[in-house]
Write a protein that holds these residues in place. Sequence first.
Motif, PDB file in Angstrom:
ATOM      1  N   LYS A 160       0.817  -1.204   0.000  1.00 41.67           N
ATOM      2  CA  LYS A 160       0.000   0.000   0.000  1.00 41.67           C
ATOM      3  C   LYS A 160       0.857   1.263   0.000  1.00 41.67           C
ATOM      4  N   GLN A 161       2.047   1.199   0.610  1.00 41.72           N
ATOM      5  CA  GLN A 161       2.913   2.368   0.625  1.00 41.72           C
ATOM      6  C   GLN A 161       3.406   2.695  -0.787  1.00 41.72           C
ATOM      7  N   GLN A 162       3.595   1.678  -1.621  1.00 42.73           N
ATOM      8  CA  GLN A 162       4.156   1.879  -2.943  1.00 42.73           C
ATOM      9  C   GLN A 162       3.099   2.282  -3.967  1.00 42.73           C
ATOM     10  N   GLU A 163       1.870   1.916  -3.745  1.00 47.21           N
ATOM     11  CA  GLU A 163       0.821   2.182  -4.722  1.00 47.21           C
ATOM     12  C   GLU A 163       0.329   3.618  -4.608  1.00 47.21           C
ATOM     13  N   PRO A 164      -0.022   4.242  -5.754  1.00 48.81           N
ATOM     14  CA  PRO A 164      -0.594   5.590  -5.681  1.00 48.81           C
ATOM     15  C   PRO A 164      -1.963   5.541  -5.005  1.00 48.81           C
ATOM     16  N   LYS A 165      -2.314   6.612  -4.359  1.00 49.41           N
ATOM     17  CA  LYS A 165      -3.612   6.660  -3.692  1.00 49.41           C
ATOM     18  C   LYS A 165      -4.702   6.783  -4.746  1.00 49.41           C
ATOM     19  N   LEU A 166      -5.649   5.849  -4.713  1.00 48.37           N
ATOM     20  CA  LEU A 166      -6.758   5.856  -5.657  1.00 48.37           C
ATOM     21  C   LEU A 166      -8.040   6.292  -4.965  1.00 48.37           C
ATOM     22  N   ARG A 167      -8.910   6.892  -5.760  1.00 45.83           N
ATOM     23  CA  ARG A 167     -10.257   7.213  -5.270  1.00 45.83           C
ATOM     24  C   ARG A 167     -11.277   6.644  -6.240  1.00 45.83           C
TER      25      ARG A 167
ATOM     26  N   SER B 196     -19.936  -1.793  -7.499  1.00 44.97           N
ATOM     27  CA  SER B 196     -18.890  -2.798  -7.572  1.00 44.97           C
ATOM     28  C   SER B 196     -18.057  -2.715  -6.299  1.00 44.97           C
ATOM     29  N   GLY B 197     -17.458  -3.836  -5.903  1.00 45.23           N
ATOM     30  CA  GLY B 197     -16.628  -3.841  -4.708  1.00 45.23           C
ATOM     31  C   GLY B 197     -15.231  -3.300  -4.981  1.00 45.23           C
ATOM     32  N   SER B 198     -14.321  -3.553  -4.053  1.00 46.43           N
ATOM     33  CA  SER B 198     -12.967  -3.006  -4.174  1.00 46.43           C
ATOM     34  C   SER B 198     -12.051  -3.873  -5.023  1.00 46.43           C
ATOM     35  N   ASN B 199     -12.450  -5.102  -5.339  1.00 41.91           N
ATOM     36  CA  ASN B 199     -11.618  -5.972  -6.182  1.00 41.91           C
ATOM     37  C   ASN B 199     -11.566  -5.473  -7.622  1.00 41.91           C
ATOM     38  N   ASN B 200     -10.498  -5.848  -8.322  1.00 40.44           N
ATOM     39  CA  ASN B 200     -10.347  -5.565  -9.765  1.00 40.44           C
ATOM     40  C   ASN B 200     -10.455  -4.080 -10.087  1.00 40.44           C
ATOM     41  N   ARG B 201      -9.918  -3.255  -9.214  1.00 45.57           N
ATOM     42  CA  ARG B 201      -9.893  -1.813  -9.478  1.00 45.57           C
ATOM     43  C   ARG B 201      -8.450  -1.365  -9.701  1.00 45.57           C
ATOM     44  N   PHE B 202      -8.292  -0.427 -10.583  1.00 42.37           N
ATOM     45  CA  PHE B 202      -6.977   0.163 -10.828  1.00 42.37           C
ATOM     46  C   PHE B 202      -7.209   1.533 -11.437  1.00 42.37           C
TER      47      PHE B 202
ATOM     48  N   GLY C 250     -33.523   5.704 -14.040  1.00 36.85           N
ATOM     49  CA  GLY C 250     -34.258   5.035 -15.113  1.00 36.85           C
ATOM     50  C   GLY C 250     -34.054   5.681 -16.470  1.00 36.85           C
ATOM     51  N   GLY C 251     -34.873   5.261 -17.443  1.00 34.57           N
ATOM     52  CA  GLY C 251     -34.754   5.790 -18.799  1.00 34.57           C
ATOM     53  C   GLY C 251     -33.386   5.503 -19.384  1.00 34.57           C
ATOM     54  N   ARG C 252     -32.813   6.507 -20.014  1.00 33.44           N
ATOM     55  CA  ARG C 252     -31.500   6.360 -20.636  1.00 33.44           C
ATOM     56  C   ARG C 252     -30.377   6.841 -19.715  1.00 33.44           C
ATOM     57  N   SER C 253     -30.682   7.069 -18.451  1.00 35.39           N
ATOM     58  CA  SER C 253     -29.655   7.540 -17.515  1.00 35.39           C
ATOM     59  C   SER C 253     -28.603   6.456 -17.290  1.00 35.39           C
ATOM     60  N   ILE C 254     -27.373   6.889 -17.026  1.00 38.12           N
ATOM     61  CA  ILE C 254     -26.255   5.960 -16.841  1.00 38.12           C
ATOM     62  C   ILE C 254     -25.405   6.434 -15.661  1.00 38.12           C
ATOM     63  N   ASP C 255     -25.061   5.489 -14.786  1.00 34.64           N
ATOM     64  CA  ASP C 255     -24.145   5.763 -13.681  1.00 34.64           C
ATOM     65  C   ASP C 255     -22.742   5.319 -14.096  1.00 34.64           C
ATOM     66  N   VAL C 256     -21.769   6.202 -13.917  1.00 34.42           N
ATOM     67  CA  VAL C 256     -20.386   5.945 -14.324  1.00 34.42           C
ATOM     68  C   VAL C 256     -19.523   5.882 -13.063  1.00 34.42           C
ATOM     69  N   GLU C 257     -19.044   4.696 -12.726  1.00 30.02           N
ATOM     70  CA  GLU C 257     -18.238   4.490 -11.520  1.00 30.02           C
ATOM     71  C   GLU C 257     -16.765   4.456 -11.940  1.00 30.02           C
ATOM     72  N   ILE C 258     -15.996   5.448 -11.494  1.00 26.42           N
ATOM     73  CA  ILE C 258     -14.631   5.625 -11.976  1.00 26.42           C
ATOM     74  C   ILE C 258     -13.641   5.496 -10.820  1.00 26.42           C
ATOM     75  N   THR C 259     -12.520   4.813 -11.081  1.00 27.90           N
ATOM     76  CA  THR C 259     -11.392   4.761 -10.145  1.00 27.90           C
ATOM     77  C   THR C 259     -10.231   5.527 -10.769  1.00 27.90           C
ATOM     78  N   LEU C 260      -9.710   6.502 -10.017  1.00 27.88           N
ATOM     79  CA  LEU C 260      -8.609   7.328 -10.538  1.00 27.88           C
ATOM     80  C   LEU C 260      -7.633   7.663  -9.428  1.00 27.88           C
ATOM     81  N   GLU C 261      -6.410   7.981  -9.827  1.00 29.79           N
ATOM     82  CA  GLU C 261      -5.445   8.526  -8.884  1.00 29.79           C
ATOM     83  C   GLU C 261      -6.049   9.805  -8.285  1.00 29.79           C
TER      84      GLU C 261
END
Length: 447
Positions: A228-235, A401-407, A419-430
């Motif tokens: 964890k010390q070596q990896e960049p902090k993700l949000r 989604s959980g914390s697995n398979n994130r980068f 509903g309708g054509r709405s879309i939720d965008v879940e993003i992981t970034l530095e």
Amino acid sequence: MAEEADKVTKVKITSKTHVRPSKTIGKNECQLVTFDLPYVAFYYNQKLLIYGGGQDEFKENVEKLKEGLKVVLEDFYQLAGRLGKDDEGVFRVEYDDEMDGVEVSEAVADEISVGDLTVEEGTGALKDLIPYNGILNLEGLRRPLLAIQLTKLKDGLAMGLAFNHAILDGTATWHFMSSWAQICTGSPSISAQPFLERTKVRDTRMKLDLSLPPDPVAASAESNGEAKQQEPKLREKVFRFPESAVDKIKSTVNANPPPDGAKPFSTFQSLAVHVWRHVTHARNLRPEDYTVFTVFADCRKRVEPPMPETYFGNLIQAIFTVTAAGLLSANPPEFGALLIQKAIDAHDAKAIDARNKEWEQSPKVFQFKDAGVNCVAVGSSPRFKVYDVDFGFGKPESVRSGSNNRFDGMVYLYQGKSGGRSIDVEITLEASAMERLENDKEFLMEV
């Protein structure tokens, strides 16, 4: 954040049981195929569904869910099995009626409310509600292929799930979830049987030289701190685009179609280039830096012969598009959209077959860095009707989604809650790039 961490500690597991199919299946084996094998070293695929209400009848609801699970596993029995290898070392799904089946844990978190979990930021508060954090799919050799945690909240119910990604993709996951909900709401049978014959799509026997890693529980204490010390902090953050914003993004990208008579850009292609361009900008890349867009595309209708929508397994492949950050930013959005469209259209049965043959000649399990440099990698799909998964106590308030398979650069697209054509965008970034993205009014469609 300290308050969030404190809440996480207030999830208490009260029991753990196993659920098998309610009828005798017998012994069954099904080899994994080329579409499955690259994911053996991914982590379990985690989903979390948050329901408002249902807490007062928690015990009754848990029993109802378990009874429905027993029935739906008659058709989806592979999820109640284990990974195994045959005498030649070829991976397969193995099932017999003596196996433990699906792991079901019950938990209590009386101090956590639905509102605490439907915030758009982070996955820290979700972690203790979903089983198998940091568990590789390869662990399916000694663990269940599906683990479920049902948690009683202050004012609702949380359903955390961990699916072994080596045996199924998103389409198969949500087919299972909707079928389970059907049974729980009184249907005598499911509306669409899973197609379980993986070798109909590819019957190539591949041996992977992978051995089971040490038990992660024993090793985690000493290894986690250093990693964890070596990896960049993700949000992680969910950006919710109502259908008005989705329509505006699509109309903007299609306002100036390319001169070569290309077909109109789809909703996915339009939203994809919107995310790709603005994430690239938020990363402060140099003009000459490459950036890669990756989409894990469903190949059920692309392979020859086509496979049914109900194909149970992995039938996805990563499609890559690359350009210089300066080109992506300096050109109008249709430039990037055309790159994505051409890459997707070119991924036909011939291209899929070539990719499989290339992999079979030099097998390689996926790692996150394989998604590409400065990548934006899209998984899941707004086509999945995640908010229709109603077990009899209402539709979900939130699906995550959980914390697995994130980068850095991983994106999950979900059907929008509105509903309708709405879309939720879940993003992981530095973290610093995420802060810039949050303040990007054009990305947020505030202008």
